[in-house]
Design a protein around this motif. Structure first.
Motif, PDB file in Angstrom:
ATOM      1  N   VAL A   7       0.869  -1.174   0.000  1.00  0.00           N
ATOM      2  CA  VAL A   7       0.000   0.000   0.000  1.00  0.00           C
ATOM      3  C   VAL A   7       0.906   1.224   0.000  1.00  0.00           C
ATOM      4  O   VAL A   7       1.789   1.342   0.861  1.00  0.00           O
ATOM      5  CB  VAL A   7      -0.902   0.020   1.253  1.00  0.00           C
ATOM      6  N   GLY A   8       0.712   2.131  -0.935  1.00  0.00           N
ATOM      7  CA  GLY A   8       1.534   3.334  -0.983  1.00  0.00           C
ATOM      8  C   GLY A   8       1.216   4.278   0.155  1.00  0.00           C
ATOM      9  O   GLY A   8       0.234   4.093   0.889  1.00  0.00           O
ATOM     10  N   ASN A   9       2.049   5.288   0.334  1.00  0.00           N
ATOM     11  CA  ASN A   9       1.660   6.362   1.248  1.00  0.00           C
ATOM     12  C   ASN A   9       0.891   7.420   0.446  1.00  0.00           C
ATOM     13  O   ASN A   9       0.568   7.198  -0.738  1.00  0.00           O
ATOM     14  CB  ASN A   9       2.884   6.911   2.011  1.00  0.00           C
ATOM     15  N   SER A  10       0.603   8.577   1.049  1.00  0.00           N
ATOM     16  CA  SER A  10      -0.249   9.548   0.361  1.00  0.00           C
ATOM     17  C   SER A  10       0.422  10.180  -0.859  1.00  0.00           C
ATOM     18  O   SER A  10      -0.248  10.782  -1.691  1.00  0.00           O
ATOM     19  CB  SER A  10      -0.684  10.646   1.342  1.00  0.00           C
ATOM     20  N   ALA A  11       1.738  10.017  -0.988  1.00  0.00           N
ATOM     21  CA  ALA A  11       2.458  10.619  -2.115  1.00  0.00           C
ATOM     22  C   ALA A  11       2.816   9.605  -3.192  1.00  0.00           C
ATOM     23  O   ALA A  11       3.368   9.969  -4.236  1.00  0.00           O
ATOM     24  CB  ALA A  11       3.733  11.293  -1.617  1.00  0.00           C
ATOM     25  N   THR A  12       2.512   8.334  -2.979  1.00  0.00           N
ATOM     26  CA  THR A  12       2.875   7.289  -3.941  1.00  0.00           C
ATOM     27  C   THR A  12       2.127   7.521  -5.248  1.00  0.00           C
ATOM     28  O   THR A  12       0.942   7.842  -5.240  1.00  0.00           O
ATOM     29  CB  THR A  12       2.544   5.904  -3.359  1.00  0.00           C
ATOM     30  N   ARG A  13       2.832   7.378  -6.357  1.00  0.00           N
ATOM     31  CA  ARG A  13       2.223   7.708  -7.650  1.00  0.00           C
ATOM     32  C   ARG A  13       2.705   6.762  -8.740  1.00  0.00           C
ATOM     33  O   ARG A  13       3.622   5.968  -8.532  1.00  0.00           O
ATOM     34  CB  ARG A  13       2.582   9.141  -8.004  1.00  0.00           C
ATOM     35  N   ARG A  14       2.065   6.864  -9.900  1.00  0.00           N
ATOM     36  CA  ARG A  14       2.494   6.090 -11.057  1.00  0.00           C
ATOM     37  C   ARG A  14       3.341   6.976 -11.956  1.00  0.00           C
ATOM     38  O   ARG A  14       3.054   8.166 -12.120  1.00  0.00           O
ATOM     39  CB  ARG A  14       1.281   5.647 -11.884  1.00  0.00           C
ATOM     40  N   ILE A  15       4.354   6.385 -12.564  1.00  0.00           N
ATOM     41  CA  ILE A  15       5.082   7.053 -13.634  1.00  0.00           C
ATOM     42  C   ILE A  15       5.284   5.984 -14.702  1.00  0.00           C
ATOM     43  O   ILE A  15       6.010   5.012 -14.480  1.00  0.00           O
ATOM     44  CB  ILE A  15       6.407   7.688 -13.146  1.00  0.00           C
TER      45      ILE A  15
END
Lengths: 243, 243
Positions: free
Chosen positions: B225-233
């Motif tokens: 589970v990512g944190n609130s800043a985890t994103r896709r690139i």
């Protein structure tokens, strides 16, 4: 020729802890980039160019790796430990976000033995139950966020691993970390200071929180804090599976 | 002959992720003990006795290993991944605590590539900043403790890795875990389901929390589970170093 970036973990220091896939990636590389002491762990050979760079230039280094790969190079970006744990993998993706023209470069991440797990193995099994990993450096985030996470981790009764506990530019923050732990945890809580794990200079020391002092950690130390059930058995420190 | 117990991590499945020191320990072993599918990863040879055992008999298996070593055997206790992360290392020390007569047996722990870090590498770098690892199984602890740790981990904005998210005997708890996450996190929070990482059956799937369903996990899945800043690139998922 098709270039690629491979972000590889060299493990904590001992060559016997480098995975065969990382060793193979280094054998096939045309270029290796990384922080000076990590690149120094890669044997020079004809056909391989080493690009050591200083600390705190992770984004420049990552962009350089992507640019070389875009021109056909097979670039290995080396990190100590595991590249996905407070190391180069996130820096490469940050660099990629800023350079959409390099989006076609294939990127592979090869895991390595991260410092906290090598340290835990050397001590016994202090991370044997639910735990967290916190980077204590405030180079890239406010120290208030570190404090907040420490308090919540203690409240959750996680075992904890601290990376970058102390540096020359931040000599006093680790004393503050110990203060916070003393507010939240029992004085008997066990802390292991693991320095230079798996190298000839390896030194492990486990003390009760009440006896821990800031000078027990330096830049080469990973710090493991047990949870409330962590105990000693003979020379080992371990956390039972039930707590 | 001096016996010993070596608790070794076989990594997530791929032979190229087994460290040379673990391979060497297996080469020198007289006996290998472990859960059936992990012992099956060790090649039989003359002079080596394999002792596969069923799941949930960790303490019996650990005691057996210590007893054989006390009689001179060189016993390797195998775990998948890293033996110090929800695996056999803690079980061996628990067994040792119950058997002071075996306190003289030398015990060494050899780390391995743990599932969450292999999964993170396959996905990109979703554990690239402060994170926690939680065993969702309530075999050995009350589920209320799992719930409490989940809520505090979300409050701390840790990225999270879940081991043992779901089993046949606990089919519905993972639905409850998703409910708790939905109470604490934004619906866009990224979750990666990584099944059978580094094996031919590897399957990775990243979805927003709002779209996650309990059937996306099974016994062979580690959940990140990512944190609130985890994103896709592009095809990668990563957590920046600054959050």
């Amino acid at each position: 020729m098709t270039g690629a970036v491979i972000i590889a973990g060299l493990g904590p220091g001992d060559a016997a802890k480098v995975t065969p896939e990382v060793a193979a990636a280094l054998d096939q590389a045309t270029d290796v980039v990384g922080y000076i002491p990590y690149v120094a762990r890669v044997a020079p050979r004809p056909g391989l160019t080493l690009h050591p760079s200083d600390n705190r230039v992770e984004l420049d280094r990552a962009t350089h790796a992507l640019e070389m790969a875009a021109k056909g190079a097979r670039v290995v970006v080396v990190s100590s430990g595991d590249p996905g744990v407070f190391a180069m993998a996130s820096a490469v993706f940050e660099a990629l976000e800023a350079r959409p023209d390099l989006a076609h470069v294939p990127i592979t991440v090869l895991p390595g033995i991260t410092a906290m797990l090598a340290a835990a193995a050397a001590a016994g099994a202090p991370l044997g139950h639910d735990f967290c990993a916190i980077n204590l450096s405030d180079n890239l985030k406010p120290f208030a966020l570190v404090e907040r996470r420490l308090r919540l981790a203690a409240e959750a009764d996680f075992a904890m691993a601290f990376y970058n506990p102390r540096s020359k530019s931040r000599p006093h923050q680790f004393a503050r970390v110990l203060e916070i732990l003393r507010e939240c945890c029992d004085p008997a809580r066990l802390i292991t200071f693991a320095r230079a794990v798996s190298t000839p200079e390896q030194h492990l020391r486990t003390v009760a929180l009440a006896e821990a002092t800031e000078d027990m950690a330096d830049m080469r130390t990973v710090v493991l804090v047990g949870n409330s059930a962590t105990r000693r058995i003979g020379p080992y420190v371990y956390t039972p599976r039930s707590a």
